[in-house]
Write an enzyme that holds these catalytic residues in place. Sequence first.
Site, PDB file in Angstrom:
ATOM      1  N   GLN A 153      77.896   7.133 -22.702  1.00  0.00           N
ATOM      2  CA  GLN A 153      78.481   6.968 -21.368  1.00  0.00           C
ATOM      3  C   GLN A 153      79.352   8.135 -20.927  1.00  0.00           C
ATOM      4  OE1 GLN A 153      80.705   3.372 -22.846  1.00  0.00           O
ATOM      5  NE2 GLN A 153      82.343   4.157 -21.557  1.00  0.00           N
TER       6      GLN A 153
ATOM      7  N   CYS B 257      80.684   1.391 -19.429  1.00  0.00           N
ATOM      8  CA  CYS B 257      80.110   0.579 -20.502  1.00  0.00           C
ATOM      9  C   CYS B 257      79.329  -0.619 -19.967  1.00  0.00           C
ATOM     10  CB  CYS B 257      81.229   0.100 -21.412  1.00  0.00           C
ATOM     11  SG  CYS B 257      82.544  -0.724 -20.493  1.00  0.00           S
TER      12      CYS B 257
ATOM     13  N   HIS C 198      85.728  -3.702 -22.855  1.00  0.00           N
ATOM     14  CA  HIS C 198      84.554  -2.909 -23.187  1.00  0.00           C
ATOM     15  C   HIS C 198      83.286  -3.770 -23.179  1.00  0.00           C
ATOM     16  CE1 HIS C 198      82.558   0.615 -24.531  1.00  0.00           C
ATOM     17  NE2 HIS C 198      82.326   0.221 -25.758  1.00  0.00           N
TER      18      HIS C 198
ATOM     19  N   ASN D  60      76.681   0.082 -29.263  1.00  0.00           N
ATOM     20  CA  ASN D  60      77.690   0.658 -28.368  1.00  0.00           C
ATOM     21  C   ASN D  60      77.041   1.770 -27.537  1.00  0.00           C
ATOM     22  OD1 ASN D  60      80.143   1.191 -27.175  1.00  0.00           O
ATOM     23  ND2 ASN D  60      81.197   1.793 -29.058  1.00  0.00           N
TER      24      ASN D  60
END
Length: 352
Positions: free
Chosen positions: A154, A160, A299, A319
């Site tokens: 990102q 996110c 997040h 992630n």
Amino acid sequence: MWKYILVSIILTLCITSNALPTIKQNNELIEDEGGKIIKYTEELLKLWVEWEEWKHEHSKVYQDNKENEHRYQIWLQNKNKINTHNSDKTKSHKLGMNTFGDLTHEEFKSMYLSKSHYKLQRNGIKFLPPLGLSDLADAVNWTSEGYVTPVKSQGQCGSCWAFSTTGALEGQHFRSTGELISMSEQNLLDCSSKYGNQGCSGGLMDYAFEYIKDNGGIDSEDSYPYEGVENECRYRKEESVATLSSYVDIPSGDEYTLQLAIASQGPVSLAIDASQSSFQFYRSGVYVDKNCSNKELDHGVLGVGYGVEGDLDYWLVKNSWGTIWGDQGYIKMLRNGDNQCGVATVASYPLV
Ligand SMILES: *[C@@H]1O[C@H](CO)[C@@H](O)[C@H](O)[C@H]1NC(C)=O
Ligand SMILES: *[C@@H]1O[C@H](CO)[C@@H](O)[C@H](O)[C@H]1NC(C)=O
């Protein structure tokens, strides 16, 4: 020869930094700012070399000597924190130096996490477990089943939520068509603010699902590549690769239902509290941090499976900080630990 290389690295270092000590006459004497002669230790020498190598590896370039010295000090503190954690045998996860090593925890949070906390907004359909689902697999890993695109990055943007959204839709699209297509986060970043998303400052996966549903599609990653800043909306219908009809919200805090959903449907969007400093340097093992909040979530990530390691249950989580972070871009978050870090607080996935 090796000694010569070390010395020349340090000399280079000294040229670029006034504040770090300089070598005087021979490689056993160094001079600090005040001109005092001190002996360097092997340890210090190794540290400087490591610092130079780390900067090189992560393409770090600083404005001036002052900044270099400042970043070196932060890097040292982080390195110590990591070493202290890793020497504690009671910890179930390891930390490791990574590309965030020259950032203080405050800087890290402001650059990579959402500015505002996730709202407990629930407009999706309630999850109903499929009939006949009685025996849950002990472990699930949708990445190995082809449901998951490679780990993305990102950049310095709190987007996110867009990565979590595409991840969940990529999985459901694969589930229904057998085709894994990478989808555009930039599309969501640029076009979904009307739905409540705030570009690089944060957003919600459910808002992004609403946008895709109303819009009737999302462009491919290839046709609408990631820029990492919010720009004008450039969605093109002819580049759309998928859409969704609705989305499902998992009852808040219910880890068992989340497990049912992941086992029976595929990857699920999750919001978590990633604000602990241990998260910045997570490397491997099951992530446990008692200080994690299950309400203050900052997040968005993707739950792609679950399993057991040692005596701990974990969620396998993708992630969006590149493969340089964590365990090849993934983290194992504690499962069945009182909804630690809020993994099951606002979980949802799209219906295609
Ligand atoms: C999940 O599957 C991927 C791809 O096969 C593999 O690289 C990874 O190690 C697996 N993770 C776990 C926890 O099983
Ligand atoms: C948890 O928070 C407390 C109080 O802020 C702090 O003293 C402690 O070190 C933290 N624990 C961990 C594991 O970070």
